[in-house]
Design a protein around this motif. Structure first.
Motif, mmCIF file in Angstrom:
data_model
loop_
_atom_site.group_PDB
_atom_site.id
_atom_site.type_symbol
_atom_site.label_atom_id
_atom_site.label_comp_id
_atom_site.label_asym_id
_atom_site.label_seq_id
_atom_site.Cartn_x
_atom_site.Cartn_y
_atom_site.Cartn_z
ATOM 1 N N ASN A 116 -4.497 4.755 -44.853
ATOM 2 C CA ASN A 116 -3.859 3.497 -44.525
ATOM 3 C C ASN A 116 -3.073 3.042 -45.780
ATOM 4 O O ASN A 116 -2.016 2.498 -45.586
ATOM 5 C CB ASN A 116 -4.842 2.503 -44.025
ATOM 6 N N LEU A 121 -1.586 6.569 -40.477
ATOM 7 C CA LEU A 121 -2.940 6.490 -39.851
ATOM 8 C C LEU A 121 -2.922 7.596 -38.720
ATOM 9 O O LEU A 121 -1.821 8.215 -38.653
ATOM 10 C CB LEU A 121 -2.824 5.142 -38.873
ATOM 11 N N ASN A 127 0.574 -1.081 -32.607
ATOM 12 C CA ASN A 127 -0.008 -2.165 -33.148
ATOM 13 C C ASN A 127 -0.423 -2.999 -31.829
ATOM 14 O O ASN A 127 0.386 -3.076 -30.736
ATOM 15 C CB ASN A 127 0.773 -3.294 -33.808
ATOM 16 N N ILE A 215 2.837 4.198 -40.705
ATOM 17 C CA ILE A 215 2.422 2.752 -40.090
ATOM 18 C C ILE A 215 3.781 2.115 -40.385
ATOM 19 O O ILE A 215 4.630 2.311 -41.331
ATOM 20 C CB ILE A 215 1.625 2.308 -40.971
ATOM 21 N N SER A 217 5.081 -0.950 -41.319
ATOM 22 C CA SER A 217 4.854 -2.257 -41.908
ATOM 23 C C SER A 217 5.653 -3.360 -42.087
ATOM 24 O O SER A 217 5.539 -4.404 -42.474
ATOM 25 C CB SER A 217 3.856 -1.911 -43.173
#
Length: 425
Positions: A116, A121, A127, A215, A217
């Protein structure tokens, strides 16, 4: 393996505790400009008397564990899972220190933690938010290039079953863990997809192969009512965040954005490297963070940029914060406020100004320890206090308890205020 607790196991328990107490490190995650922390073990600064106190504490721990072991070997009617016990004892020690930000991680948890932090992941790449009344996971983001994306999963899809079991019966954490899993394995999910006005739903069964996913973000879009305003939401600060932030910013500029809203609401923080790299793009030459150790020694990390992206673009920006803006996200906010480069809008942030580092133990497990305080470039530490926004705006009562992913721009009073501020400049 389940059996009676042996003396070998007790020895291992004591060894785990000793490794925590004496800082036997094999991994330390820190910013690469903190040379002392990278090249040597942290200095405890202990005198002979404090070393003696540590020895006394260790002996008391050994004595207590030995006594407990004697009782359980002689009397306990059931078997003991040794791995569970090892992890529980180490976890108990960390809890007992009173370090509210510390965590003991098993070997598997440590691997997931490191993935992470690296912006990766293992799973299907979504999400989700949980509706505990309806008992489903609503997809709010599908990560690009993920198994979910390739299978056709969409934002707004409602996952209500995993591997033939209803999420309403499983609960949130069990459902999320069931969707995650080992790379290369498959997972079956059942979804409901809203049709038309959303009053009817299409039932779809999907099978996806889990794999490592980057991920996402950072998410960006143009404000629908004024495409000269770009909105960038940063959900966490991991190793991929700086590159994603820069790419999304450049993309918005290419599409015509000249002003920006940076949204770090509900952002729990993340890596030191990551937040410093992002701030480096936004702030002029000068301090970004002041790190203070247990002895009061301060180390300052400066920006390397002389002219920032925002200065090159001659762009104004605002920053959205709330009570769940924490740690690195608070540094992001407070540093921008210190330099008076952007206006903070929202409510008081969480208040976490303590830095953790992760130390791997000899058996593959790890522990995070609060070992330094960190201060913004010029203002005071905000531990237990939070960062006060320049303009305080509460969310409207009718949406205050609804996820940010579920409300419209018009319902978002904080976003509307941030845009109003941009329009008055």
């Amino acid at each position: 393996m389940k059996n009676k607790l042996t003396w070998v196991t007790l020895t291992l328990l004591i060894a785990v505790l000793a490794s925590i107490i004496t800082f036997q490190l094999t991994y330390l995650s820190l910013h690469d400009r903190i040379r002392e922390a990278e090249n040597s073990l942290p200095q405890t600064g202990l005198t002979d008397s404090s070393a003696s106190a540590d020895s006394e504490l260790m002996q008391r721990i050994i004595n207590k564990l030995t006594t407990l072991n004697t009782y359980y070997q002689g009397m306990y009617v059931h078997d003991i899972d040794e791995e569970t016990l090892l992890n529980a004892v180490a976890d108990g020690y960390v809890y007992g220190t009173g370090d509210k930000y510390a965590n003991y991680l098993s070997a598997d948890e440590y691997k997931e933690f490191m993935l992470n932090n690296q912006g990766t992941l293992v799973g299907i790449g979504v999400n989700v938010i949980y509706d505990n009344l309806q008992g489903y996971l609503e997809v709010v983001t599908v990560m690009p290039g993920s198994p979910a994306s390739e299978s056709g999963l969409q934002n707004g899809d409602l996952i209500y079953m995993v591997e033939g079991e209803y999420i309403s019966a499983m609960g949130y954490y069990a459902a999320v863990n069931a969707i995650k899993g080992e790379e290369g394995t498959k997972v079956n999910i059942a979804i409901l997809r809203p049709v038309g006005s959303g009053e009817q739903y299409e039932h779809i069964d999907l099978t996806m192969e889990r794999r490592a996913v980057t991920i996402q973000s950072v998410m960006a879009r143009l404000y629908e009512k004024d495409p000269t305003i770009g909105i960038i939401r940063i959900t966490e600060f991991d190793a991929e965040t700086p590159n994603q932030f820069f790419a999304e910013l450049q993309d918005l500029v290419a599409k015509g954005a000249t002003r920006f809203v940076f949204d770090v609401r509900d952002n729990p923080g993340g890596e030191l490297n990551s937040i410093l790299a992002v701030l480096d793009m936004l702030l002029p030459e000068g301090p970004l963070i002041r790190i203070v150790d247990r002895d009061g020694n301060e180390e300052v990390i400066d920006s390397t940029e002389i002219e920032t992206i925002m200065e090159e673009l001659n762009a104004d920006y605002t920053v959205l914060v709330n009570g769940s803006t924490a740690s690195a996200a608070e540094l992001f906010s407070s540093a921008i406020k210190d330099y008076q480069k952007g206006t903070l809008v929202g409510v008081q942030t969480y208040g976490k100004g303590t830095m953790q580092s992760i130390f791997q133990l000899g058996d593959g497990s790890a522990v995070t320890i609060s070992y330094r305080m960190y201060n913004p470039p010029y203002s005071d530490n905000y531990e237990g206090v939070g960062v006060e926004p320049d303009v305080v705006v509460e969310m409207a009562d009718d949406v205050k308890n609804i996820s940010l992913y579920k409300i419209t721009d018009e319902q978002d009073t904080q976003l509307q205020k941030a845009i109003e501020i941009l329009n008055t400049k």
